[in-house]
Design a protein around this motif. Structure first.
Motif, mmCIF file in Angstrom:
data_model
loop_
_atom_site.group_PDB
_atom_site.id
_atom_site.type_symbol
_atom_site.label_atom_id
_atom_site.label_comp_id
_atom_site.label_asym_id
_atom_site.label_seq_id
_atom_site.Cartn_x
_atom_site.Cartn_y
_atom_site.Cartn_z
ATOM 1 N N ALA A 1 0.843 -1.193 0.000
ATOM 2 C CA ALA A 1 0.000 0.000 0.000
ATOM 3 C C ALA A 1 0.878 1.243 0.000
ATOM 4 N N SER A 2 0.310 2.328 -0.525
ATOM 5 C CA SER A 2 0.929 3.655 -0.478
ATOM 6 C C SER A 2 0.123 4.506 0.487
ATOM 7 N N VAL A 3 0.799 5.149 1.420
ATOM 8 C CA VAL A 3 0.120 5.902 2.467
ATOM 9 C C VAL A 3 -0.228 7.305 1.972
ATOM 10 N N HIS A 4 -1.451 7.745 2.254
ATOM 11 C CA HIS A 4 -1.856 9.121 1.959
ATOM 12 C C HIS A 4 -1.183 10.065 2.956
ATOM 13 N N GLY A 5 -0.577 11.126 2.454
ATOM 14 C CA GLY A 5 0.062 12.119 3.305
ATOM 15 C C GLY A 5 -0.216 13.522 2.826
ATOM 16 N N VAL B 1 -12.906 2.146 -1.027
ATOM 17 C CA VAL B 1 -13.386 2.736 -2.277
ATOM 18 C C VAL B 1 -12.489 2.295 -3.428
ATOM 19 N N PRO B 2 -13.076 1.792 -4.531
ATOM 20 C CA PRO B 2 -12.250 1.408 -5.680
ATOM 21 C C PRO B 2 -11.457 2.600 -6.219
ATOM 22 N N ALA B 3 -10.205 2.331 -6.579
ATOM 23 C CA ALA B 3 -9.323 3.345 -7.160
ATOM 24 C C ALA B 3 -8.797 2.820 -8.496
ATOM 25 N N ALA B 4 -7.903 3.576 -9.100
ATOM 26 C CA ALA B 4 -7.378 3.208 -10.418
ATOM 27 C C ALA B 4 -6.592 1.899 -10.363
ATOM 28 N N PHE B 5 -6.558 1.209 -11.502
ATOM 29 C CA PHE B 5 -5.742 0.001 -11.688
ATOM 30 C C PHE B 5 -6.113 -1.126 -10.730
ATOM 31 N N GLY B 6 -7.354 -1.170 -10.279
ATOM 32 C CA GLY B 6 -7.785 -2.221 -9.389
ATOM 33 C C GLY B 6 -7.390 -2.027 -7.944
ATOM 34 N N ASP B 7 -6.790 -0.865 -7.612
ATOM 35 C CA ASP B 7 -6.422 -0.577 -6.227
ATOM 36 C C ASP B 7 -7.649 -0.188 -5.410
ATOM 37 N N LEU C 1 -4.452 0.614 -1.353
ATOM 38 C CA LEU C 1 -4.085 -0.791 -1.263
ATOM 39 C C LEU C 1 -4.047 -1.417 -2.652
ATOM 40 N N GLU C 2 -2.944 -2.099 -2.966
ATOM 41 C CA GLU C 2 -2.855 -2.863 -4.205
ATOM 42 C C GLU C 2 -3.598 -4.187 -4.059
ATOM 43 N N ALA C 3 -3.929 -4.782 -5.184
ATOM 44 C CA ALA C 3 -4.581 -6.093 -5.178
ATOM 45 C C ALA C 3 -3.598 -7.225 -5.457
ATOM 46 N N ARG C 4 -2.414 -6.903 -5.959
ATOM 47 C CA ARG C 4 -1.443 -7.917 -6.364
ATOM 48 C C ARG C 4 -0.800 -8.581 -5.155
ATOM 49 N N PRO C 5 -0.759 -9.922 -5.117
ATOM 50 C CA PRO C 5 -0.096 -10.611 -3.992
ATOM 51 C C PRO C 5 1.400 -10.304 -3.961
ATOM 52 N N ARG C 6 1.940 -10.194 -2.758
ATOM 53 C CA ARG C 6 3.365 -9.913 -2.576
ATOM 54 C C ARG C 6 3.974 -10.919 -1.609
#
Length: 257
Positions: free
Chosen positions: A93-97, A150-156, A169-174
């Motif tokens: 995930a990328s944090v909102h700041g 809330v849905p965001a771009a690129f399936g995030d 939050l990304e959907a891709r497994p890591r």
């Protein structure tokens, strides 16, 4: 994680071994983890290297009864849940700041299957007490606010608390190893907020207790009480409020490299 380690981890968070792999069991493990294991960045300022090796995380969090930040806390919680039979996926995930979204891999959270998909996160500091449903589109009430996914771009997915973005939050497994470069950056860069401040915080039965540098903060609902501690009180407070002993008072250190 073997059975002996699972039992010790459950003892660490004062939780019984769940009888079923379901949403109720996940909720109980999640909130007990938040109440027992602090969110803290003290290793950075004590000169302790942070390793994402599972044995190192287990030694720090379970054996030495310390806490950690997201990569450590959610990384080891994922291992516990997997050992108990919960299907778990690590998500970046990328944090909102203030300046927008942070870098990729800025945060680690978990997708857990238990009567449906859940967002579990015991490593964000102040956040939801309980897992959030990943397939419910509306508001989700929690003791620490109203959350919405809330849905965001690129399936995030944007995770909102009280209408404000927490992280994307990304959907891709890591894999946990994918977070190692950003974990290193967080503990070494002068641009990382973790290198510029000291924090140790955990959920309590009535609110939250936080030691920010030498300031002890108790919050209960909207009430906030702060007290600046003397040098001798700081070490006692780590033991009394967070359950671990330090041999010296951590101080904000100049980041390396």
């Amino acid at each position: 994680m073997d059975e002996r380690q699972i039992d010790a981890y459950l003892h660490r968070i004062d939780a019984a071994r769940p009888e079923r792999v379901d949403g109720a069991a996940l909720r109980e493990l999640h909130v007990r983890h938040l109440r027992a294991v602090p969110f803290e960045n003290l290793s950075i300022h004590l000169g302790e290297p942070i390793s994402l090796d599972e044995d190192a995380l287990y030694d720090k969090i379970v054996t030495r009864r310390r806490g950690g930040f997201c990569y450590e806390l959610n990384g080891l919680f994922a291992a516990l849940l997997t050992g108990l039979g919960f299907p778990v996926t690590l998500l970046a995930a990328s944090v909102h700041g203030r300046d927008g979204l942070g870098p990729p891999f800025d945060h680690l959270a978990l997708r857990v299957e238990a009567d449906g998909p859940w967002l579990a996160d015991v490593g964000f500091g102040r956040h939801s007490h309980y897992p959030l449903s990943l397939d419910f589109p509306g508001d989700q009430a929690d003791p620490d606010g109203v959350f919405r996914l809330v849905p965001a771009a690129f399936g995030d997915t944007d995770v909102l608390r009280d209408g404000r973005g927490e992280y994307r939050l990304e959907a891709r497994p890591r894999d946990l190893a994918d977070f190692a470069p950003t974990c290193w950056w967080q503990q070494t860069s002068p641009d990382s907020h973790f290198t510029r401040s000291l924090v140790c915080s955990r959920l309590t039965d009535t609110g939250r207790v936080t030691l920010s540098g030498d300031t002890l903060i108790h919050t209960t609902g909207d009430d906030r009480v702060e007290r600046v501690l003397s040098g001798g009180e700081v070490l006692d407070t780590y033991t009394r409020e967070f359950g671990f002993a330090l041999d010296r008072v951590p101080t904000v250190a100049a980041p390396v490299g």
